[in-house]
Each structure stands twice: as structure tokens, then as C-alpha cells.
Design a protein around this motif. Structure first.
Motif, PDB file in Angstrom:
ATOM      1  N   LEU A 189       0.982  -1.409  -0.296  1.00  8.65           N
ATOM      2  CA  LEU A 189      -0.063   0.087   0.159  1.00  8.65           C
ATOM      3  C   LEU A 189       0.874   1.224   0.224  1.00  8.65           C
ATOM      4  O   LEU A 189       0.594   1.806  -0.714  1.00  8.65           O
ATOM      5  CB  LEU A 189      -0.725  -0.237   1.167  1.00  8.65           C
ATOM      6  CG  LEU A 189      -1.938  -1.398   0.998  1.00  8.65           C
ATOM      7  CD1 LEU A 189      -2.661  -1.008   2.850  1.00  8.65           C
ATOM      8  CD2 LEU A 189      -3.437  -0.863   0.498  1.00  8.65           C
ATOM      9  N   GLU A 190       2.112   0.911   1.119  1.00  2.81           N
ATOM     10  CA  GLU A 190       2.971   1.980   0.729  1.00  2.81           C
ATOM     11  C   GLU A 190       3.389   2.546  -0.535  1.00  2.81           C
ATOM     12  O   GLU A 190       3.361   3.691  -1.015  1.00  2.81           O
ATOM     13  CB  GLU A 190       3.665   2.414   2.034  1.00  2.81           C
ATOM     14  CG  GLU A 190       4.722   2.847   1.933  1.00  2.81           C
ATOM     15  CD  GLU A 190       5.860   3.028   2.623  1.00  2.81           C
ATOM     16  OE1 GLU A 190       6.783   3.986   3.226  1.00  2.81           O
ATOM     17  OE2 GLU A 190       5.825   1.931   3.573  1.00  2.81           O
ATOM     18  N   ARG A 191       4.124   1.570  -1.285  1.00  2.56           N
ATOM     19  CA  ARG A 191       4.585   1.719  -2.929  1.00  2.56           C
ATOM     20  C   ARG A 191       3.576   2.263  -3.833  1.00  2.56           C
ATOM     21  O   ARG A 191       3.431   3.462  -4.158  1.00  2.56           O
ATOM     22  CB  ARG A 191       5.001   0.520  -3.906  1.00  2.56           C
ATOM     23  CG  ARG A 191       6.645   0.478  -2.683  1.00  2.56           C
ATOM     24  CD  ARG A 191       6.731  -1.401  -3.439  1.00  2.56           C
ATOM     25  NE  ARG A 191       5.487  -2.182  -3.148  1.00  2.56           N
ATOM     26  CZ  ARG A 191       6.341  -3.705  -2.440  1.00  2.56           C
ATOM     27  NH1 ARG A 191       6.883  -2.900  -1.304  1.00  2.56           N
ATOM     28  NH2 ARG A 191       5.331  -4.365  -2.203  1.00  2.56           N
ATOM     29  N   GLU A 192       1.893   1.698  -3.591  1.00  2.00           N
ATOM     30  CA  GLU A 192       1.048   2.220  -5.081  1.00  2.00           C
ATOM     31  C   GLU A 192       1.121   3.614  -4.298  1.00  2.00           C
ATOM     32  O   GLU A 192       0.334   4.745  -4.998  1.00  2.00           O
ATOM     33  CB  GLU A 192      -0.367   1.578  -3.727  1.00  2.00           C
ATOM     34  CG  GLU A 192      -0.358  -0.296  -4.512  1.00  2.00           C
ATOM     35  CD  GLU A 192      -1.514  -1.376  -4.601  1.00  2.00           C
ATOM     36  OE1 GLU A 192      -2.762  -0.175  -3.593  1.00  2.00           O
ATOM     37  OE2 GLU A 192      -1.231  -2.302  -4.948  1.00  2.00           O
ATOM     38  N   LEU A 193       0.719   3.985  -2.858  1.00  2.00           N
ATOM     39  CA  LEU A 193       0.515   5.390  -2.032  1.00  2.00           C
ATOM     40  C   LEU A 193       1.585   6.409  -3.068  1.00  2.00           C
ATOM     41  O   LEU A 193       1.224   7.658  -3.231  1.00  2.00           O
ATOM     42  CB  LEU A 193       0.166   5.775  -0.967  1.00  2.00           C
ATOM     43  CG  LEU A 193      -0.593   5.336  -0.436  1.00  2.00           C
ATOM     44  CD1 LEU A 193      -0.620   5.696   1.370  1.00  2.00           C
ATOM     45  CD2 LEU A 193      -2.245   5.680  -0.548  1.00  2.00           C
ATOM     46  N   SER A 194       2.730   6.084  -2.777  1.00  2.22           N
ATOM     47  CA  SER A 194       4.125   6.682  -3.601  1.00  2.22           C
ATOM     48  C   SER A 194       4.151   6.755  -4.906  1.00  2.22           C
ATOM     49  O   SER A 194       3.998   7.788  -5.653  1.00  2.22           O
ATOM     50  CB  SER A 194       5.496   5.612  -3.149  1.00  2.22           C
ATOM     51  OG  SER A 194       6.524   6.736  -2.979  1.00  2.22           O
ATOM     52  N   ALA A 197       1.236   9.459  -5.585  1.00  8.20           N
ATOM     53  CA  ALA A 197       1.602  10.683  -5.163  1.00  8.20           C
ATOM     54  C   ALA A 197       2.705  10.975  -5.995  1.00  8.20           C
ATOM     55  O   ALA A 197       1.867  12.536  -6.980  1.00  8.20           O
ATOM     56  CB  ALA A 197       2.708  10.866  -3.917  1.00  8.20           C
ATOM     57  N   ASP A 198       3.055  10.103  -6.645  1.00  4.23           N
ATOM     58  CA  ASP A 198       4.529  10.738  -8.230  1.00  4.23           C
ATOM     59  C   ASP A 198       3.562  11.148  -9.507  1.00  4.23           C
ATOM     60  O   ASP A 198       3.396  11.535 -10.102  1.00  4.23           O
ATOM     61  CB  ASP A 198       5.209   9.377  -8.635  1.00  4.23           C
ATOM     62  CG  ASP A 198       5.919   9.429  -7.011  1.00  4.23           C
ATOM     63  OD1 ASP A 198       6.562  10.024  -6.351  1.00  4.23           O
ATOM     64  OD2 ASP A 198       6.917   8.128  -6.710  1.00  4.23           O
ATOM     65  N   ARG A 199       2.458  10.007  -9.268  1.00  7.68           N
ATOM     66  CA  ARG A 199       1.244  10.471 -10.558  1.00  7.68           C
ATOM     67  C   ARG A 199       0.855  11.705 -10.277  1.00  7.68           C
ATOM     68  O   ARG A 199       0.235  12.953 -11.338  1.00  7.68           O
ATOM     69  CB  ARG A 199       0.104   9.123 -10.879  1.00  7.68           C
ATOM     70  CG  ARG A 199       1.208   8.316 -11.429  1.00  7.68           C
ATOM     71  CD  ARG A 199       0.140   6.529 -11.447  1.00  7.68           C
ATOM     72  NE  ARG A 199       1.209   5.926 -12.252  1.00  7.68           N
ATOM     73  CZ  ARG A 199       0.319   4.330 -12.464  1.00  7.68           C
ATOM     74  NH1 ARG A 199      -0.949   4.183 -12.311  1.00  7.68           N
ATOM     75  NH2 ARG A 199       0.818   3.221 -12.794  1.00  7.68           N
ATOM     76  N   ALA A 200      -0.118  12.125  -9.219  1.00  8.34           N
ATOM     77  CA  ALA A 200      -0.696  12.926  -9.251  1.00  8.34           C
ATOM     78  C   ALA A 200       0.538  14.438  -9.091  1.00  8.34           C
ATOM     79  O   ALA A 200      -0.310  15.386  -9.816  1.00  8.34           O
ATOM     80  CB  ALA A 200      -0.803  13.202  -7.611  1.00  8.34           C
ATOM     81  N   GLU A 201       1.832  13.836  -8.414  1.00  6.99           N
ATOM     82  CA  GLU A 201       2.242  15.471  -8.923  1.00  6.99           C
ATOM     83  C   GLU A 201       2.632  15.589 -10.040  1.00  6.99           C
ATOM     84  O   GLU A 201       2.601  16.437 -11.094  1.00  6.99           O
ATOM     85  CB  GLU A 201       4.407  14.954  -7.083  1.00  6.99           C
ATOM     86  CG  GLU A 201       4.695  16.120  -8.169  1.00  6.99           C
ATOM     87  CD  GLU A 201       6.020  16.190  -7.144  1.00  6.99           C
ATOM     88  OE1 GLU A 201       7.115  16.835  -7.356  1.00  6.99           O
ATOM     89  OE2 GLU A 201       6.315  14.602  -6.498  1.00  6.99           O
ATOM     90  N   GLU A 202       2.914  13.905 -11.247  1.00  4.37           N
ATOM     91  CA  GLU A 202       2.610  14.712 -12.733  1.00  4.37           C
ATOM     92  C   GLU A 202       2.066  15.623 -13.192  1.00  4.37           C
ATOM     93  O   GLU A 202       2.105  16.260 -14.282  1.00  4.37           O
ATOM     94  CB  GLU A 202       3.123  13.440 -12.764  1.00  4.37           C
ATOM     95  CG  GLU A 202       4.837  12.693 -12.976  1.00  4.37           C
ATOM     96  CD  GLU A 202       5.115  10.814 -12.909  1.00  4.37           C
ATOM     97  OE1 GLU A 202       4.148  10.028 -13.828  1.00  4.37           O
ATOM     98  OE2 GLU A 202       5.930  10.917 -13.029  1.00  4.37           O
TER      99      GLU A 202
END
Length: 453
Positions: A189-194, A197-202
């Protein structure tokens, strides 16, 4: 790398640290302590067994030391430890070895059928040895209990030495696997959230870049045209100031009007950038506010250049809220006042389009005329507007420059790019290039996907 840096790096690689290292050290210390206690127990019990049966005491030491020390291997080979404990059960040795071995076996990843077989063998061995020993002890004391008493005591002793470590090991093993599963799930889950988050930032970076492009395009379209006309009028004013004072005065008035209109539009856009939706000065423009910037810029331009229209936008707003095709006549008139010979021709039945369609068409003509002022001073221009079935077509064509005075207008090279982006965003086609006569032609076909209601 310097010697000091190499030493520091080598020390960092060899330095023990982290919770994993400390947990391993604690486990090793526990295994060593248990092995020492088990060795001591096996040696004492082995010597006692040898004395009782008339065997040399050294034999108990020779058997007891390796048997008890095998407990050091319980984590790696739990099956071997249990087999050793079963093997020395007839000598009444290794009770601690048997208990710890069974616990480790049940808590390990060994298949459950193997655990059940070894636990059953250990239970049977303990049961037989306890039964025989209990009868011998009772016979020596001259007491003859009933068979059921012997059986009950034997079963209780055997179960008491075998069942608790096995059950505890099963519980600990199940809990350990559950914790590992939860930890893996949490890591996943932490990897998915990360990743999210990366995709949201992109996406946020992409949205900001897109909005900056829109803002730059709107400011270019709104302000550059009027400033270009101001420069053209100023050049004409300089040329006729002494020869024709009346015309010079007229040009000066046009320059003032253009400047005031450009300032009005610029203030409107900067006000959106600096003020939040509730009128309070904000440190950063809100996302919704930024998205409305293009529309506000269009509104500012419409207040001074676009005429009223009766159609409606695709979102229900009136077309008059932005530059529309009805304002092309005024736009062409401004270029005529600046000295350009330009004609406007309209084909087909006039009708209202969506605001985005009309605004894009207006901006294409506006930017094309601005480019004529910049790059072909004194050239004749022709603006054609055609209302077709399901689309609107535009063409702005100018001839070669007649050698008129160049106003020295700067060019950023973004005009054609901005027009192509606007038309392509609506699914239209944009073509531009020089003509055989030495002029330049800009053509655009914009689909009428959002018709006025």
C-alpha cells in the motif's frame, strides 16, 4: 578518493547498525544460552543414566554434549533437533531439548504433516519412557497402583511435555505469518500510495504547465494586438507630424485609445492573478481561479472590442462574454485605421457558435492581422469568413510588402504556434505558409461541435 574517505567508507560498510542486526544478535545470544543449559542437563542426565545401568560416566558426557549442543541448529534445521531429542528419549535425556525443539518445529515453515508426525513420535517416546520409569519407581517403593492410575499419570506427563510447546509454536508461527502478511500488505500500500503521489504530482506539474501556456497565449492574444497597433500608429504619427497636423492629431488619439484599452485588459488579467475569488489578496492563485484566467482575459477584451451577440455558449453563457465573430468588423476597422488596406468578406448564412469556437476564430484573425502589421507593412490583406455545414472556415491572406515604413515591431515567434494550438484543441485544421505571389496565408477550419441553442 582520499585515504581518510576510503577508511570512513569501509567503516560505514562494516559498522553494524539497524534493528535487523540487533534482533539477530539477540536471537544468537538466546540460542547459545539455551544450548549451554541443554548441554548441562544432558550431561547430568546422561551420567546418571550410565551409573544406574552400570555404564561408564564418560559415555553420558560424550552423548550429552553434542546432543545438547544441537540446540544451536534449531532455527536452521528444526527437524534434526527434534529427531535428536527423540533418539535420546530412551536414555531419559534432553527434556529441554525436546520442548524447545518441538516449539521451534511448530513455529517454523515446515509442512504441518511433518510436524504432526514428529510430534506424535515424540509423544509416543515420552509416553513409553514415562510408563516404564513410573512402574519401576513404584515397584522399588513397594507400591502397586492400579493400571488406570499408571496410564493416567503417564498420559498426563507425556501430554504436559509435548502439547504445550507444539500449541505455542503453532500460535507463534501463525501470528508471525500474519504479521509478515500485514507488513507486506502495508509495504504494498505504501508503494501504491507513493506511486499515486508521484502520478498526482506529475499531473499537477502537467496541469500547471498547460495553464501557464494558456495564460501566456491569452496575454499574447489580448495585449500584443493592441500594442502592435499602437506602434503602427506611433510610426505613422512620426511620419506625418509636420506634414499633416490634423492626421497626426487623429493618430495620437488612436494611440491613446489603444493604450487605454490595453491597460484595461492587462489590469483585468493581473487582478485575477493577484486576487482570490473572495477579493482578498492571496499568496498563490487558487487552482479554479487559474483555470478561469483565459475566460476572464476574453471578457476583458470583449469589453472594449467585441460587440454584443444573441447566441449562447456551450456552457450556457452568452457569446458576448468573449470576443466573437460579430466583432471582426471592428477588428478589421482598427487595422484600416492603422493604415492597412484590408477587406472583409463573409460567405454563407451567419449564425452563432459556441463561445470557444467564436473566440478561437476571432483570435486567429486578430493574430494574423497583427503578423501582417509586423512582417508586411503596407501590404494589402484579405479576410475571408465562411459559414459552412457543421464548421466555420477562416482565411487571412496578404500580399507582399509594398516597401512601407517598418514599425520595428518585435516578434516572439509564438503567434502561429498559439493559433495552431487553439484550433487543434477544438479538433480543427490549421495551415499557414507563404503564397506564390510573395505574401502569406493563414487558413483554419473549426468544427461547429458546440452549436448555439
Amino acid at each position: 578518493m582520499t585515504t581518510t574517505g576510503a577508511i570512513a567508507e569501509a567503516g560505514a560498510r562494516g559498522a553494524p547498525s539497524g534493528p535487523w542486526w540487533w534482533a539477530r544478535r539477540r536471537s544468537m545470544a538466546l540460542d547459545v544460552a539455551l544450548a549451554l543449559v541443554s548441554v548441562l542437563e544432558c550431561v547430568l542426565e546422561g551420567v546418571q543414566f550410565a551409573d544406574e545401568h552400570g555404564l561408564p560416566g564418560a559415555l553420558g558426557v560424550v552423548v550429552g554434549v553434542p546432543a545438547g549442543a544441537s540446540l544451536l541448529l534449531r532455527r536452521r534445521w528444526p527437524v534434526a533437533v527434534v529427531l535428536v531429542s527423540i533418539a535420546i528419549t530412551p536414555a531419559e535425556m534432553g527434556f529441554l531439548l525436546s520442548i524447545v525443539g518441538l516449539y521451534t518445529l511448530a513455529a517454523s515453515e515446515v509442512p504441518r504433516r511433518i510436524t504432526a508426525v514428529l510430534a506424535g513420535a515424540s509423544l509416543a517416546g515420552t509416553l513409553i519412557v514415562t510408563f516404564v520409569r513410573f512402574e519401576q519407581d513404584m515397584a522399588q517403593d513397594g507400591y502397586q497402583p492400579g493400571l488406570w492410575v499408571v496410564v493416567a499419570f503417564t498420559v498426563a506427563m507425556a501430554l504436559g511435555l509435548t502439547a504445550p510447546p507444539v500449541l505455542l509454536g503453532l500460535y507463534v508461527g501463525a501470528r508471525r505469518r500474519l504479521v509478515d502478511s500485514l507488513r507486506e500488505r502495508a509495504d504494498g500500500l505504501e508503494r501504491e500510495l507513493s506511486l499515486l503521489a508521484d502520478r498526482a504530482e506529475e499531473r499537477a506539474v502537467w496541469a500547471r504547465n498547460e495553464e501557464r501556456t494558456r495564460i501566456a497565449r491569452e496575454m499574447h492574444d489580448v495585449v500584443a494586438h493592441r500594442v502592435s497597433l499602437m506602434v503602427v500608429h506611433a510610426a505613422a504619427l512620426q511620419a506625418v507630424a509636420l506634414k499633416d497636423p490634423e492626421k497626426a492629431s487623429k493618430n495620437a488619439g488612436l494611440v491613446g485609445d489603444m493604450g487605454r484599452q490595453a491597460l484595461t485588459e492587462l489590469r483585468e488579467m493581473l487582478g485575477v492573478l493577484r486576487t482570490s475569488s473572495d477579493g482578498v489578496v492571496a499568496e498563490k492563485p487558487a487552482a479554479a481561479q487559474t483555470q478561469r484566467l483565459a475566460a476572464v482575459a476574453a471578457v476583458a477584451s470583449a469589453r472594449v472590442s467585441a460587440g454584443a451577440a444573441g447566441g449562447h455558449d456551450d456552457d450556457g453563457g452568452p457569446v458576448g462574454d468573449g470576443p466573437c465573430l460579430d466583432g471582426l468588423a471592428d477588428l478589421v476597422g482598427q487595422s484600416r485605421a492603422a493604415g492597412m488596406a484590408v477587406e472583409l468578406s463573409v460567405e454563407g448564412e451567419e449564425r452563432a457558435y459556441g463561445r470557444r469556437v467564436e473566440r478561437t476564430a476571432y483570435r486567429v484573425v486578430q493574430e494574423a492581422l497583427t503578423n501582417v502589421h509586423k512582417h508586411a507593412p503596407g501590404a494589402k490583406a484579405q479576410v475571408r469568413l465562411a459559414h459552412r455545414e457543421g464548421e466555420v472556415a477562416l482565411q487571412v491572406e496578404n500580399g507582399p510588402s509594398d516597401g512601407g515604413a517598418d514599425a520595428g515591431l518585435p516578434s516572439g515567434g509564438n503567434g502561429l504556434v498559439g493559433m495552431r494550438e487553439r484550433v487543434s484543441a477544438l479538433g480543427g485544421v490549421f495551415v499557414s505558409g507563404p503564397t506564390e505571389a510573395g505574401g502569406f496565408r493563414v487558413s483554419a477550419v473549426i468544427p461547429d461541435r458546440v452549436r448555439a441553442a
